[in-house]
Design a protein around this motif. Structure first.
Motif, PDB file in Angstrom:
ATOM      1  N   CYS A  43       2.888  40.420  18.590  1.00  0.00           N
ATOM      2  CA  CYS A  43       2.177  41.157  19.650  1.00  0.00           C
ATOM      3  C   CYS A  43       3.113  41.404  20.831  1.00  0.00           C
ATOM      4  CB  CYS A  43       0.929  40.383  20.080  1.00  0.00           C
ATOM      5  SG  CYS A  43      -0.192  41.332  21.120  1.00  0.00           S
ATOM      6  N   GLY A  44       3.972  42.421  20.680  1.00  0.00           N
ATOM      7  CA  GLY A  44       4.915  42.792  21.738  1.00  0.00           C
ATOM      8  C   GLY A  44       4.383  43.949  22.558  1.00  0.00           C
ATOM      9  N   ARG A  83      -0.403  46.779  24.161  1.00  0.00           N
ATOM     10  CA  ARG A  83      -1.117  47.993  24.589  1.00  0.00           C
ATOM     11  C   ARG A  83      -2.320  48.252  23.681  1.00  0.00           C
ATOM     12  NH1 ARG A  83       2.490  51.376  27.965  1.00  0.00           N
ATOM     13  NH2 ARG A  83       4.379  50.148  28.271  1.00  0.00           N
ATOM     14  N   LEU A  84      -2.128  48.030  22.384  1.00  0.00           N
ATOM     15  CA  LEU A  84      -3.234  48.176  21.423  1.00  0.00           C
ATOM     16  C   LEU A  84      -4.334  47.156  21.719  1.00  0.00           C
ATOM     17  CD1 LEU A  84      -4.635  48.998  18.749  1.00  0.00           C
ATOM     18  CD2 LEU A  84      -3.077  47.392  17.585  1.00  0.00           C
ATOM     19  N   ALA A  87      -6.934  39.340  28.432  1.00  0.00           N
ATOM     20  CA  ALA A  87      -7.883  39.943  27.487  1.00  0.00           C
ATOM     21  C   ALA A  87      -7.524  39.661  26.031  1.00  0.00           C
ATOM     22  CB  ALA A  87      -7.957  41.455  27.716  1.00  0.00           C
ATOM     23  N   ILE A  88      -6.284  39.195  25.786  1.00  0.00           N
ATOM     24  CA  ILE A  88      -5.825  38.918  24.420  1.00  0.00           C
ATOM     25  C   ILE A  88      -5.705  37.407  24.243  1.00  0.00           C
ATOM     26  CG2 ILE A  88      -3.961  39.267  22.751  1.00  0.00           C
ATOM     27  CD1 ILE A  88      -3.300  41.903  24.162  1.00  0.00           C
ATOM     28  N   ALA A  96       1.592  55.379  20.345  1.00  0.00           N
ATOM     29  CA  ALA A  96       1.668  54.531  19.147  1.00  0.00           C
ATOM     30  C   ALA A  96       0.489  53.550  19.138  1.00  0.00           C
ATOM     31  CB  ALA A  96       3.002  53.777  19.116  1.00  0.00           C
ATOM     32  N   ALA A  97       0.231  52.923  20.289  1.00  0.00           N
ATOM     33  CA  ALA A  97      -0.918  52.009  20.391  1.00  0.00           C
ATOM     34  C   ALA A  97      -2.219  52.764  20.136  1.00  0.00           C
ATOM     35  CB  ALA A  97      -0.941  51.357  21.777  1.00  0.00           C
ATOM     36  N   GLY A  98      -2.309  53.979  20.660  1.00  0.00           N
ATOM     37  CA  GLY A  98      -3.498  54.789  20.470  1.00  0.00           C
ATOM     38  C   GLY A  98      -3.722  55.152  19.014  1.00  0.00           C
ATOM     39  N   LEU A  99      -2.649  55.392  18.278  1.00  0.00           N
ATOM     40  CA  LEU A  99      -2.778  55.709  16.857  1.00  0.00           C
ATOM     41  C   LEU A  99      -3.329  54.506  16.086  1.00  0.00           C
ATOM     42  CD1 LEU A  99      -2.416  57.407  14.323  1.00  0.00           C
ATOM     43  CD2 LEU A  99       0.024  56.821  14.344  1.00  0.00           C
ATOM     44  N   PHE A 100      -2.796  53.320  16.345  1.00  0.00           N
ATOM     45  CA  PHE A 100      -3.326  52.114  15.694  1.00  0.00           C
ATOM     46  C   PHE A 100      -4.799  51.924  16.029  1.00  0.00           C
ATOM     47  CE2 PHE A 100       1.147  50.934  15.116  1.00  0.00           C
ATOM     48  CZ  PHE A 100       1.107  50.405  13.826  1.00  0.00           C
TER      49      PHE A 100
END
Length: 285
Positions: free
Chosen positions: A12-13, A18-19, A43-44, A196-200
């Motif tokens: 989780c980098g 961001r994801l 939040a994580i 990239a985070a948005g795609l995941f």
């Protein structure tokens, strides 16, 4: 579908964080596995662990895990480092899931468009031959096959060149007078870390909503561009007028990646080209 989906992000980098923040905001329970968890936002839920170790992390999340995103990055850039990060690390996580009797509804594996060996500016999509012969490409394809053959539903996401805050290699090169040949054009493909985070996130939310996913997606913006064009635009933005004496290009293929499959699922990049993405980085200074 459970009322609250749970997700483990292994490695989780930057992209993973961001994801995780996006999905936590959408009501998901998000766990982030990394060696140093102090950097994770509140939040994580932190899972301190080493993907290189055989032993399962002590803080492994109990109960059901609906999804796994594996997005590790190699800490050493040689064959052993790549194998440890992508193949052995994924094997460890799959073993830890089995050890806890957890069967995620889907695994997403963060791969690389470096698996493609096309050199002539061809358009490439998920069905194009992926036959690059570098050790990194061979190991990444091996890791993809490990994910796809895990016995769990899986999709690989082949990300192109990531850029964004803190990923400013090209900006520093341009400031130094980076010189790039124009013929033949050297096409590059990129995606902003937020996209990239948005795609995941799009893929996970689509799967959770019952949409069928393909086994492979390309993560790239709308506009693959010749490197000399990107450099010329950045020189204008940065007010650089001098040129370096050396022509320094990292030649790693020239291809144009298509995002049609990801777009068909409903994803759209917030930064459709290098112009919007780099303008945002420069405005953030």
């Amino acid at each position: 579908m459970s009322a609250c989906n749970s997700l483990l992000i292994a490695g989780c980098g930057d992209v993973g964080t961001r994801l995780g923040l996006r999905l936590a905001e959408a009501g998901w329970r998000v766990h982030g596995l990394r060696r140093t968890v102090a950097q994770l936002p509140a939040a994580i839920a932190p899972v301190a662990g080493d993907l290189h170790a055989d032993a399962c992390p002590a803080a492994w999340p109990p109960g059901e895990l609906d999804y796994l995103v594996y997005c590790a990055a190699a800490s050493q850039h040689d064959e052993a480092g790549y194998r440890a990060a992508y193949v052995d690390g994924l094997r460890h996580v799959l073993a830890w899931l089995a050890q806890h009797g957890q069967r995620p509804r889907r695994i997403l594996f963060a791969s690389s468009s470096g698996v493609y060996g096309q050199q002539e500016g061809e358009w490439v999509d998920e069905d194009s031959p992926a036959e690059a012969q570098s050790y990194s490409a061979r190991i990444m394809r091996e890791a993809e096959q490990l994910a796809l053959g895990s016995g769990l539903p899986a999709s690989v996401v082949r990300l192109t060149g990531l850029y964004g805050p803190g990923r400013e290699w090209l900006l520093s090169q341009v400031r130094g007078g980076y010189r790039v040949s124009e013929t033949p054009p050297l096409y590059g493909n990129r995606i902003h870390v937020d996209d990239a985070a948005g795609l995941f996130a799009t893929l996970l939310q689509a799967d959770a909503a019952g949409a069928p996913l393909a086994d492979c997606y390309l993560g790239v913006d709308d506009e693959p561009a010749p490197l000399h064009e990107v450099v010329a635009w950045l020189r204008g933005q940065l007010g650089v007028s001098h040129w370096s004496d050396e022509q320094s290009v990292r030649r790693a293929g020239s291809k144009r990646c298509s995002n049609a499959r990801a777009r068909a699922l409903g994803w759209a990049p917030q930064y459709p080209s290098y112009r919007e993405g780099y303008a945002a980085i420069l405005a953030g200074r």
